[in-house]
Design an enzyme around this catalytic site. Structure first.
Site, short mmCIF file in Angstrom:
data_model
loop_
_atom_site.label_atom_id
_atom_site.label_comp_id
_atom_site.label_asym_id
_atom_site.label_seq_id
_atom_site.Cartn_x
_atom_site.Cartn_y
_atom_site.Cartn_z
N SER A 28 29.41 39.35 19.61
CA SER A 28 28.81 37.92 19.55
C SER A 28 29.03 36.75 20.73
O SER A 28 28.91 35.91 20.28
CB SER A 28 29.16 37.46 18.19
OG SER A 28 30.37 37.45 17.90
N ASN A 115 37.66 37.31 9.28
CA ASN A 115 36.69 36.99 8.04
C ASN A 115 36.93 35.36 7.74
O ASN A 115 36.04 34.54 7.77
CB ASN A 115 36.69 37.64 6.79
CG ASN A 115 36.29 39.30 7.40
OD1 ASN A 115 36.00 39.42 8.22
ND2 ASN A 115 36.68 40.32 6.54
N THR A 160 -5.59 7.65 3.00
CA THR A 160 -5.41 8.87 2.22
C THR A 160 -6.50 9.56 2.48
O THR A 160 -7.43 9.42 3.36
CB THR A 160 -5.46 8.35 0.53
OG1 THR A 160 -7.04 7.94 0.44
CG2 THR A 160 -4.55 7.14 0.16
N HIS A 161 -6.17 11.05 2.58
CA HIS A 161 -7.00 11.86 3.00
C HIS A 161 -7.39 11.81 4.60
O HIS A 161 -8.36 12.32 5.05
CB HIS A 161 -8.30 12.06 2.33
CG HIS A 161 -8.20 12.08 0.55
ND1 HIS A 161 -7.98 13.29 0.23
CD2 HIS A 161 -8.21 11.08 -0.17
CE1 HIS A 161 -8.04 12.95 -1.19
NE2 HIS A 161 -7.84 11.70 -1.27
N SER A 282 -2.28 15.24 33.01
CA SER A 282 -2.90 16.81 33.17
C SER A 282 -2.82 17.06 34.48
O SER A 282 -3.00 15.94 35.40
CB SER A 282 -4.15 16.40 32.54
OG SER A 282 -5.22 17.63 32.95
N LYS A 288 -6.07 11.80 31.56
CA LYS A 288 -5.46 12.01 30.64
C LYS A 288 -4.02 11.67 30.52
O LYS A 288 -3.16 11.72 31.67
CB LYS A 288 -5.21 13.56 30.14
CG LYS A 288 -6.81 13.93 29.89
CD LYS A 288 -6.92 15.31 29.21
CE LYS A 288 -6.28 15.05 27.61
NZ LYS A 288 -6.30 16.42 27.25
N ASN A 290 -0.88 12.86 27.91
CA ASN A 290 -0.83 13.52 26.77
C ASN A 290 0.63 13.25 26.04
O ASN A 290 1.51 13.15 26.88
CB ASN A 290 -0.85 14.94 27.14
CG ASN A 290 -2.22 15.55 27.79
OD1 ASN A 290 -3.22 14.95 27.38
ND2 ASN A 290 -1.94 16.33 28.71
N GLU A 295 3.97 16.09 20.31
CA GLU A 295 3.63 17.47 19.99
C GLU A 295 4.82 18.46 20.10
O GLU A 295 5.08 19.34 19.04
CB GLU A 295 2.70 18.08 21.07
CG GLU A 295 1.36 17.13 20.94
CD GLU A 295 0.45 17.67 22.32
OE1 GLU A 295 -0.26 18.47 22.28
OE2 GLU A 295 0.89 17.14 23.25
N TYR A 322 32.57 40.10 2.81
CA TYR A 322 32.11 39.92 4.16
C TYR A 322 31.21 40.92 4.56
O TYR A 322 31.63 42.24 4.31
CB TYR A 322 33.01 39.62 5.26
CG TYR A 322 32.62 39.45 6.63
CD1 TYR A 322 32.23 38.37 7.23
CD2 TYR A 322 32.59 40.55 7.39
CE1 TYR A 322 31.75 38.27 8.41
CE2 TYR A 322 32.09 40.82 8.74
CZ TYR A 322 31.80 39.57 9.05
OH TYR A 322 31.26 39.43 10.54
N GLN A 327 27.41 37.67 10.73
CA GLN A 327 27.55 37.13 12.09
C GLN A 327 26.14 36.68 12.81
O GLN A 327 26.25 35.85 13.82
CB GLN A 327 27.98 38.27 13.08
CG GLN A 327 27.91 38.20 14.45
CD GLN A 327 28.68 39.32 15.20
OE1 GLN A 327 29.97 39.29 14.99
NE2 GLN A 327 28.14 39.99 15.95
N LYS A 330 24.85 32.25 13.21
CA LYS A 330 25.34 31.46 14.01
C LYS A 330 24.03 30.91 14.94
O LYS A 330 23.83 29.77 15.20
CB LYS A 330 26.47 31.96 14.84
CG LYS A 330 27.68 31.95 14.31
CD LYS A 330 28.91 32.73 14.99
CE LYS A 330 29.88 33.14 13.85
NZ LYS A 330 29.08 34.27 13.17
N1 ARG Z 1 32.15 37.97 14.98
C1 ARG Z 1 32.30 38.02 13.51
C2 ARG Z 1 31.31 37.02 12.81
O1 ARG Z 1 30.64 36.41 13.59
C3 ARG Z 1 33.75 37.64 13.20
C4 ARG Z 1 34.05 38.35 11.76
C5 ARG Z 1 34.38 39.70 11.89
N2 ARG Z 1 34.97 40.37 10.68
C6 ARG Z 1 34.72 41.63 10.66
N3 ARG Z 1 35.45 42.14 9.36
N4 ARG Z 1 34.31 42.47 11.62
O2 ARG Z 1 31.20 37.14 11.51
#
Ligand code: ARG
Length: 466
Positions: A28, A115, A160-161, A282, A288, A290, A295, A322, A327, A330
């Protein structure tokens, strides 16, 4: 099969065998390196606590802090070599710490797991992003208030509408979005309050036998208090979900204003002109201009709401505690944070810059018999007609005006009296759009004085925030 060559059925794009595929799906670091500041802050708080609790020596704690600060500088300055083999930000930092300070680095992970480490990092990140979002929403409110004040009496059609309904003021329309932004901020602030608990010290899932001080690390990291259940601490991603939910609603609001700007800036409406800064030409049609920024704000809503649905789906059905599934939280949050920050900045810019074509708005406000309700209200007020009957009489007047192809206020009195003999000359003061908006004095209505009062009240509220 040789482990170092890729599988002939499915390994085509991988240089070597299953280990390369495992690394690709598992690592990651490409995205979670964005958490380095939070990760280092969490580790420093943890190391200092370990030192002060006598779990590691104060000398080791000091070494660890020094090493972590060096790493932060290296990353800040782009001198850090991130490694995929080291999987994630936590292991990249820890491995580098070992290179820098030697064996003491190995003591940092006492009474901790990745974790609770990732849980605390990500909470810190989301809390920071939520705080930034709140600030950006305030800036949008201020931009809207400036336009609301300037256009407190600028009449435009209210729809409205998407059919012209009754005249309103542009200021009043702007204030509608100030209200939405206020609710968005309320949701964000609420989420911040709930996420303000530190999961650090939950360790892998069960807590730890070391005499750690979770209150101390919580305080050091700026959290109100530590979380109360270790299983929940490492499994909870509600804070990210709440952030994404608030972000999605906010983006939905922005998309509505964006859509209005798209409509208003068409030559057919011509209510507003976008500044060159927020529009493009454009490549083929020279006439034009835009509304690309509007948008794109509208489109970003799809990504942001998509992130919410993605994370809800990732979390759905996950057993405690966990799982590596988490993971995947993110990238969703990072993308939503960036998309929304950009959308808000663009919207704030467009609101501040757009030129209002008050003459066009006024002409449109009067079209479509938009003051018909004012006529009906007059019949109720002055002649004592029940509203339903007034509605009927007004309907006949509108039909007449339609037949004659004139606006209501251009119908001769004799025509009006043909429908209702008690109508007098004074009716004309009611039929103009200015009279119409000025009469809407109920609390929260569009009357210019009411709009100005709301602008003042909002300014006071924002000032009181500091
Ligand atoms: N890169 C992992 C995450 O984003 C970190 C936690 C990993 N924990 C594990 N038990 N493998 O969740």
């Amino acid at each position: 099969m040789d482990k170092t060559t890729s599988n002939e059925m499915w390994g085509g794009r991988f240089a070597s065998g299953p280990s390369a595929i495992m690394e690709a799906i598992n690592a990651s670091i490409d995205f979670d390196k964005r958490l380095y500041r939070e990760d280092i802050a969490g580790s420093i708080a943890h190391a200092e606590m370990l030192g002060s609790q006598g779990i590691i020596s104060p000398a080791d704690a000091a070494e660890i802090r020094r090493g972590l600060e060096t790493i932060r500088t290296e990353i800040d300055e782009g001198r850090f070599a991130f490694s995929k083999a080291r999987e994630d930000i936590h292991m990249n930092v820890e491995a580098r710490l070992a290179e820098l300070i030697g064996p003491a680095a190995g003591r940092l992970h006492t009474a901790r797991s990745r974790n609770d480490q990732v849980a605390v990092d990500f909470r810190l990140f989301v809390k920071g992003a939520a705080t930034d979002l709140d600030r950006a929403l305030r800036a949008l409110q201020e931009a809207l208030l400036a336009r609301a004040e300037e256009h407190a009496a600028t009449v435009m059609p209210g729809f409205t509408h998407l059919q012209a309904a009754q005249p309103v003021t542009f200021g009043h329309h702007c204030l509608a979005y100030v209200e939405m932004a206020a609710r968005d901020r309320g949701r964000v602030q609420d989420a911040i309050r709930r996420m303000d608990e530190s999961p650090l010290g939950a360790a892998a899932l069960a807590g730890t036998g070391f005499p750690i001080d979770r209150h101390r690390t919580a305080e050091a990291l700026g959290f109100r208090e530590p979380t109360r259940n270790s299983l929940d601490s490492v499994s909870d991603r509600d804070y990210a979900l709440e952030f994404l939910a608030a972000a999605s609603i906010c983006a939905t609001h922005l998309s509505r204003l964006a859509e209005e700007i798209v409509i208003w800036s068409t030559p057919q409406f011509d209510f507003v002109r976008l500044s060159d800064a927020f529009s493009t030409g454009s490549s083929i049609m020279p006439q034009k201009k835009n509304p690309d920024a509007a948008e794109l704000v509208r489109a970003k809503t799809g990504r942001i709401a998509g992130s919410l649905v993605a994370l809800l789906t990732i979390m759905k059905g996950l057993p405690l505690s966990y799982s590596k599934d988490m993971q995947e939280d993110k990238e969703q949050v990072f993308d939503a944070v960036d998309s929304l920050a950009l959308a808000l900045a663009a919207m704030t810019g467009m609101v501040s810059d757009l030129q209002v074509n008050a003459a066009k708005m006024r002409a449109a406000a009067g079209a479509g018999f938009s003051t018909a309700t004012d006529l009906a209200d007059w019949l109720v007020r002055e002649l004592g007609l029940p509203f339903r009957e007034a509605h009927h009489v007004t309907g006949r007047v509108v039909a007449l005006a339609e037949e004659r192809r004139v606006a209501l206020e251009d119908l001769p009195l004799s025509d009006l009296q043909g429908v209702e003999p008690r109508i007098g000359e004074e009716i004309y003061s009611v039929l103009s759009v200015d009279a119409s908006v000025a009469s809407r004095t109920s609390y929260g209505g569009t009357a210019p004085d009411g709009v100005r009062a709301q602008v003042r009240a909002w300014r006071e509220r924002l000032d009181a925030e500091g």
